[in-house]
Design a protein around this motif. Structure first.
Motif, PDB file in Angstrom:
ATOM      1  N   GLY A  75       1.375 -21.660 -73.663  1.00  0.00           N
ATOM      2  CA  GLY A  75       0.170 -22.380 -74.038  1.00  0.00           C
ATOM      3  C   GLY A  75      -1.088 -21.718 -73.508  1.00  0.00           C
ATOM      4  N   GLU A  76      -2.178 -22.424 -73.652  1.00  0.00           N
ATOM      5  CA  GLU A  76      -3.483 -21.908 -73.233  1.00  0.00           C
ATOM      6  C   GLU A  76      -3.526 -21.715 -71.726  1.00  0.00           C
ATOM      7  OE1 GLU A  76      -8.230 -23.226 -73.346  1.00  0.00           O
ATOM      8  OE2 GLU A  76      -6.699 -24.433 -74.364  1.00  0.00           O
ATOM      9  N   SER A  77      -4.145 -20.634 -71.297  1.00  0.00           N
ATOM     10  CA  SER A  77      -4.317 -20.390 -69.864  1.00  0.00           C
ATOM     11  C   SER A  77      -5.803 -20.344 -69.541  1.00  0.00           C
ATOM     12  CB  SER A  77      -3.652 -19.077 -69.444  1.00  0.00           C
ATOM     13  OG  SER A  77      -4.287 -17.976 -70.059  1.00  0.00           O
ATOM     14  N   ARG A  78      -6.138 -20.735 -68.319  1.00  0.00           N
ATOM     15  CA  ARG A  78      -7.535 -20.706 -67.883  1.00  0.00           C
ATOM     16  C   ARG A  78      -7.580 -20.513 -66.384  1.00  0.00           C
ATOM     17  NH1 ARG A  78      -8.973 -26.408 -70.086  1.00  0.00           N
ATOM     18  NH2 ARG A  78      -7.193 -25.847 -71.374  1.00  0.00           N
ATOM     19  N   GLU A  79      -8.656 -19.891 -65.950  1.00  0.00           N
ATOM     20  CA  GLU A  79      -8.852 -19.678 -64.524  1.00  0.00           C
ATOM     21  C   GLU A  79      -9.497 -20.926 -63.905  1.00  0.00           C
ATOM     22  OE1 GLU A  79      -7.679 -17.039 -62.779  1.00  0.00           O
ATOM     23  OE2 GLU A  79      -6.782 -16.543 -64.724  1.00  0.00           O
ATOM     24  N   ILE A  80      -8.957 -21.342 -62.792  1.00  0.00           N
ATOM     25  CA  ILE A  80      -9.456 -22.527 -62.101  1.00  0.00           C
ATOM     26  C   ILE A  80      -9.888 -22.138 -60.693  1.00  0.00           C
ATOM     27  CG2 ILE A  80      -8.698 -24.688 -60.988  1.00  0.00           C
ATOM     28  CD1 ILE A  80      -7.173 -25.309 -63.545  1.00  0.00           C
ATOM     29  N   ARG A  81     -11.017 -22.650 -60.287  1.00  0.00           N
ATOM     30  CA  ARG A  81     -11.524 -22.441 -58.926  1.00  0.00           C
ATOM     31  C   ARG A  81     -12.269 -23.711 -58.532  1.00  0.00           C
ATOM     32  NH1 ARG A  81     -11.664 -17.893 -56.073  1.00  0.00           N
ATOM     33  NH2 ARG A  81     -13.037 -17.758 -54.246  1.00  0.00           N
ATOM     34  N   VAL A  82     -11.695 -24.497 -57.642  1.00  0.00           N
ATOM     35  CA  VAL A  82     -12.252 -25.805 -57.322  1.00  0.00           C
ATOM     36  C   VAL A  82     -11.926 -26.175 -55.881  1.00  0.00           C
ATOM     37  CG1 VAL A  82     -10.201 -27.118 -58.042  1.00  0.00           C
ATOM     38  CG2 VAL A  82     -12.460 -28.165 -58.226  1.00  0.00           C
ATOM     39  N   CYS A  83     -12.821 -26.947 -55.270  1.00  0.00           N
ATOM     40  CA  CYS A  83     -12.556 -27.525 -53.949  1.00  0.00           C
ATOM     41  C   CYS A  83     -11.894 -28.880 -54.169  1.00  0.00           C
ATOM     42  CB  CYS A  83     -13.852 -27.713 -53.166  1.00  0.00           C
ATOM     43  SG  CYS A  83     -14.729 -26.173 -52.807  1.00  0.00           S
ATOM     44  N   MET A  84     -10.777 -29.120 -53.467  1.00  0.00           N
ATOM     45  CA  MET A  84     -10.015 -30.356 -53.646  1.00  0.00           C
ATOM     46  C   MET A  84      -9.815 -31.042 -52.302  1.00  0.00           C
ATOM     47  SD  MET A  84      -6.249 -30.812 -55.449  1.00  0.00           S
ATOM     48  CE  MET A  84      -6.881 -30.276 -57.050  1.00  0.00           C
ATOM     49  N   ASP A  85      -9.974 -32.371 -52.286  1.00  0.00           N
ATOM     50  CA  ASP A  85      -9.731 -33.124 -51.059  1.00  0.00           C
ATOM     51  C   ASP A  85      -8.326 -32.848 -50.542  1.00  0.00           C
ATOM     52  OD1 ASP A  85     -12.224 -34.251 -51.085  1.00  0.00           O
ATOM     53  OD2 ASP A  85     -11.576 -36.236 -51.745  1.00  0.00           O
ATOM     54  N   GLN A  86      -8.227 -32.625 -49.245  1.00  0.00           N
ATOM     55  CA  GLN A  86      -6.924 -32.323 -48.667  1.00  0.00           C
ATOM     56  C   GLN A  86      -6.019 -33.550 -48.648  1.00  0.00           C
ATOM     57  OE1 GLN A  86      -7.103 -30.618 -44.714  1.00  0.00           O
ATOM     58  NE2 GLN A  86      -5.289 -29.393 -45.066  1.00  0.00           N
ATOM     59  N   PHE A  87      -6.623 -34.737 -48.589  1.00  0.00           N
ATOM     60  CA  PHE A  87      -5.851 -35.973 -48.523  1.00  0.00           C
ATOM     61  C   PHE A  87      -6.344 -36.946 -49.597  1.00  0.00           C
ATOM     62  CE2 PHE A  87      -6.356 -34.228 -44.224  1.00  0.00           C
ATOM     63  CZ  PHE A  87      -5.029 -33.950 -43.914  1.00  0.00           C
ATOM     64  N   GLU A  88      -5.503 -37.921 -49.886  1.00  0.00           N
ATOM     65  CA  GLU A  88      -5.900 -38.974 -50.812  1.00  0.00           C
ATOM     66  C   GLU A  88      -7.069 -39.753 -50.218  1.00  0.00           C
ATOM     67  OE1 GLU A  88      -1.454 -39.726 -52.716  1.00  0.00           O
ATOM     68  OE2 GLU A  88      -1.932 -40.484 -50.719  1.00  0.00           O
ATOM     69  N   ALA A  89      -7.956 -40.245 -51.083  1.00  0.00           N
ATOM     70  CA  ALA A  89      -9.118 -41.003 -50.609  1.00  0.00           C
ATOM     71  C   ALA A  89      -8.650 -42.126 -49.673  1.00  0.00           C
ATOM     72  CB  ALA A  89      -9.868 -41.588 -51.800  1.00  0.00           C
ATOM     73  N   PRO A  90      -9.363 -42.262 -48.527  1.00  0.00           N
ATOM     74  CA  PRO A  90     -10.697 -41.752 -48.189  1.00  0.00           C
ATOM     75  C   PRO A  90     -10.732 -40.343 -47.594  1.00  0.00           C
ATOM     76  CG  PRO A  90      -9.957 -43.219 -46.459  1.00  0.00           C
ATOM     77  CD  PRO A  90      -8.883 -43.234 -47.513  1.00  0.00           C
ATOM     78  N   ASN A  91      -9.678 -39.561 -47.818  1.00  0.00           N
ATOM     79  CA  ASN A  91      -9.635 -38.154 -47.400  1.00  0.00           C
ATOM     80  C   ASN A  91      -9.800 -37.982 -45.892  1.00  0.00           C
ATOM     81  OD1 ASN A  91      -9.374 -35.359 -47.796  1.00  0.00           O
ATOM     82  ND2 ASN A  91     -11.576 -35.070 -47.986  1.00  0.00           N
ATOM     83  N   ARG A  92      -9.053 -38.786 -45.147  1.00  0.00           N
ATOM     84  CA  ARG A  92      -9.037 -38.643 -43.687  1.00  0.00           C
ATOM     85  C   ARG A  92      -7.601 -38.693 -43.202  1.00  0.00           C
ATOM     86  NH1 ARG A  92     -13.679 -42.154 -43.950  1.00  0.00           N
ATOM     87  NH2 ARG A  92     -12.311 -43.954 -43.593  1.00  0.00           N
ATOM     88  N   ARG A  93      -7.184 -37.665 -42.506  1.00  0.00           N
ATOM     89  CA  ARG A  93      -5.823 -37.643 -41.960  1.00  0.00           C
ATOM     90  C   ARG A  93      -5.614 -38.851 -41.036  1.00  0.00           C
ATOM     91  NH1 ARG A  93      -1.927 -33.620 -40.774  1.00  0.00           N
ATOM     92  NH2 ARG A  93      -3.338 -31.912 -41.326  1.00  0.00           N
ATOM     93  N   GLY A  94      -4.507 -39.539 -41.233  1.00  0.00           N
ATOM     94  CA  GLY A  94      -4.182 -40.681 -40.397  1.00  0.00           C
ATOM     95  C   GLY A  94      -4.670 -42.013 -40.931  1.00  0.00           C
ATOM     96  N   ASP A  95      -5.467 -42.007 -42.018  1.00  0.00           N
ATOM     97  CA  ASP A  95      -5.929 -43.252 -42.628  1.00  0.00           C
ATOM     98  C   ASP A  95      -4.988 -43.663 -43.759  1.00  0.00           C
ATOM     99  OD1 ASP A  95      -8.071 -43.188 -40.949  1.00  0.00           O
ATOM    100  OD2 ASP A  95      -9.585 -43.395 -42.529  1.00  0.00           O
ATOM    101  N   LYS A  96      -4.937 -44.964 -44.031  1.00  0.00           N
ATOM    102  CA  LYS A  96      -4.192 -45.437 -45.195  1.00  0.00           C
ATOM    103  C   LYS A  96      -4.952 -45.049 -46.453  1.00  0.00           C
ATOM    104  CE  LYS A  96      -2.517 -49.556 -45.370  1.00  0.00           C
ATOM    105  NZ  LYS A  96      -2.344 -51.037 -45.291  1.00  0.00           N
ATOM    106  N   PRO A  97      -4.275 -44.510 -47.464  1.00  0.00           N
ATOM    107  CA  PRO A  97      -4.982 -44.198 -48.714  1.00  0.00           C
ATOM    108  C   PRO A  97      -5.443 -45.470 -49.408  1.00  0.00           C
ATOM    109  CG  PRO A  97      -2.616 -43.851 -48.952  1.00  0.00           C
ATOM    110  CD  PRO A  97      -2.853 -44.121 -47.505  1.00  0.00           C
ATOM    111  N   LEU A  98      -6.557 -45.374 -50.109  1.00  0.00           N
ATOM    112  CA  LEU A  98      -7.074 -46.510 -50.857  1.00  0.00           C
ATOM    113  C   LEU A  98      -6.142 -46.831 -52.022  1.00  0.00           C
ATOM    114  CD1 LEU A  98     -10.840 -45.448 -51.066  1.00  0.00           C
ATOM    115  CD2 LEU A  98      -9.758 -46.935 -49.365  1.00  0.00           C
TER     116      LEU A  98
END
Length: 305
Positions: A75-98
């Motif tokens: 299929g179609e290919s595309r180049e991707i370059r993006v910053c992504m949160d390391q954790f599920e929101a609220p993106n804080r290690r040790g917190d419960k995800p929303l």
């Protein structure tokens, strides 16, 4: 004093349980905030893996192991370059995800932080890594590596929808999620945690027919990654059956941002207008150019009467 044999066995067991997490995270990038990771590479709209361990349950057949290293990229290919949160929101290690978050909630929450909801393609690449693996951590399902092996619990949709104290009690009863980053082995090659299991994550759907579905996506948002009761869920497979307002006890999200738009702490970077920055002011000489003499005032002649 401890018996040497017992102490050695205890140490061995402890080492077996201690995952080598730090080596799985490549660390932050100068282009992204410290709590995000750079996801960069080629995404293919179609990838095929050879299942070598199908298992059938009461409803469907799921694959628990794939032929390692064998991936058909189509299929179609595309180049991707993006910053992504390391954790599920609220993106804080040790917190419960929303949870109980809709696609609209995710858009608003990310937008308030100068981010946006990740796209399907970005999420898929962030999960499968440059090797395009079927699972975030490899080629064979391992129930111990992610929070994905909990038993499914029947829910009361009326109580959940009603909210209030009764709705919160039902939410607490159903909750089997883990704090973000607590499964140190549930991390992709890009250093993104909990993409499989824990909570399902909203993504922005593909804008066009992607070949895996004989129609356009029905809604602008979809859910990916499964949740704590689906150990077989991998990096591909999109649940696009829900409208943007849908929210449930296990629906969450994470955010993405364009590289170079946020500083290390996540604040928006202000960029100067390139044309203004390069062009010298009209009354300012360029470097090395001699200053012009000021214009001489003209003397007015008096008319003789």
């Amino acid at each position: 004093m401890l018996d040497p044999v017992v102490a050695t066995l205890a140490l061995a067991v402890g080492l077996l349980r201690l995952p080598a997490a730090p080596s799985l995270d490549p660390g932050p990038s100068p282009e992204c905030p410290t709590d995000m990771r750079l996801v960069a590479g080629t995404h293919h709209d179609e990838v095929q893996h050879l299942c070598i361990e199908p298992r059938k349950d009461t409803k469907d057949t799921h694959c628990f192991a794939y032929w390692e290293g064998l991936t058909a990229e189509e299929g179609e290919s595309r180049e991707i370059r993006v910053c992504m949160d390391q954790f599920e929101a609220p993106n804080r290690r040790g917190d419960k995800p929303l949870v109980m978050a809709s696609f609209i909630d995710a858009q608003k929450w990310c937008g308030e932080r100068h981010k946006r909801v990740c796209t399907e393609q970005e999420w898929e690449l962030g999960c499968e890594g440059p090797e395009h693996r079927p699972l975030a951590y490899g080629w064979r399902v391992n129930r111990t590596l992610c929070n994905s092996d909990k038993s499914w619990r029947p829910f009361d949709a009326v109580k959940l929808a009603g909210g209030g104290d009764e709705g919160q009690r039902e939410l607490d009863r159903l909750w089997q999620g883990a704090k973000s980053g607590s499964y140190l082995t549930c991390v992709s090659a890009f250093g993104i945690y909990d993409m499989m299991g824990n909570v399902e994550e909203w993504v922005a759907t593909r804008a066009i027919d992607d070949g895996r579905n004989p129609r356009r996506r029905r809604w602008p948002g979809a859910l990916m990654g499964g949740f704590w009761a689906k150990p077989w869920t991998g990096c591909r497979g999109t649940n696009d059956a829900h409208e943007p307002k849908f929210a449930f006890y296990e629906t969450g999200f994470r955010c993405c941002a364009e590289p170079g738009t946020l500083d290390a702490s996540g604040k928006l970077l202000k960029k100067k207008n390139s044309a203004e920055a390069q062009a010298p002011a009209a009354d300012t000489p360029s470097a090395g150019e001699p200053k012009a003499d000021p214009p001489k005032a003209k003397k007015k002649r008096r008319k003789k009467g």
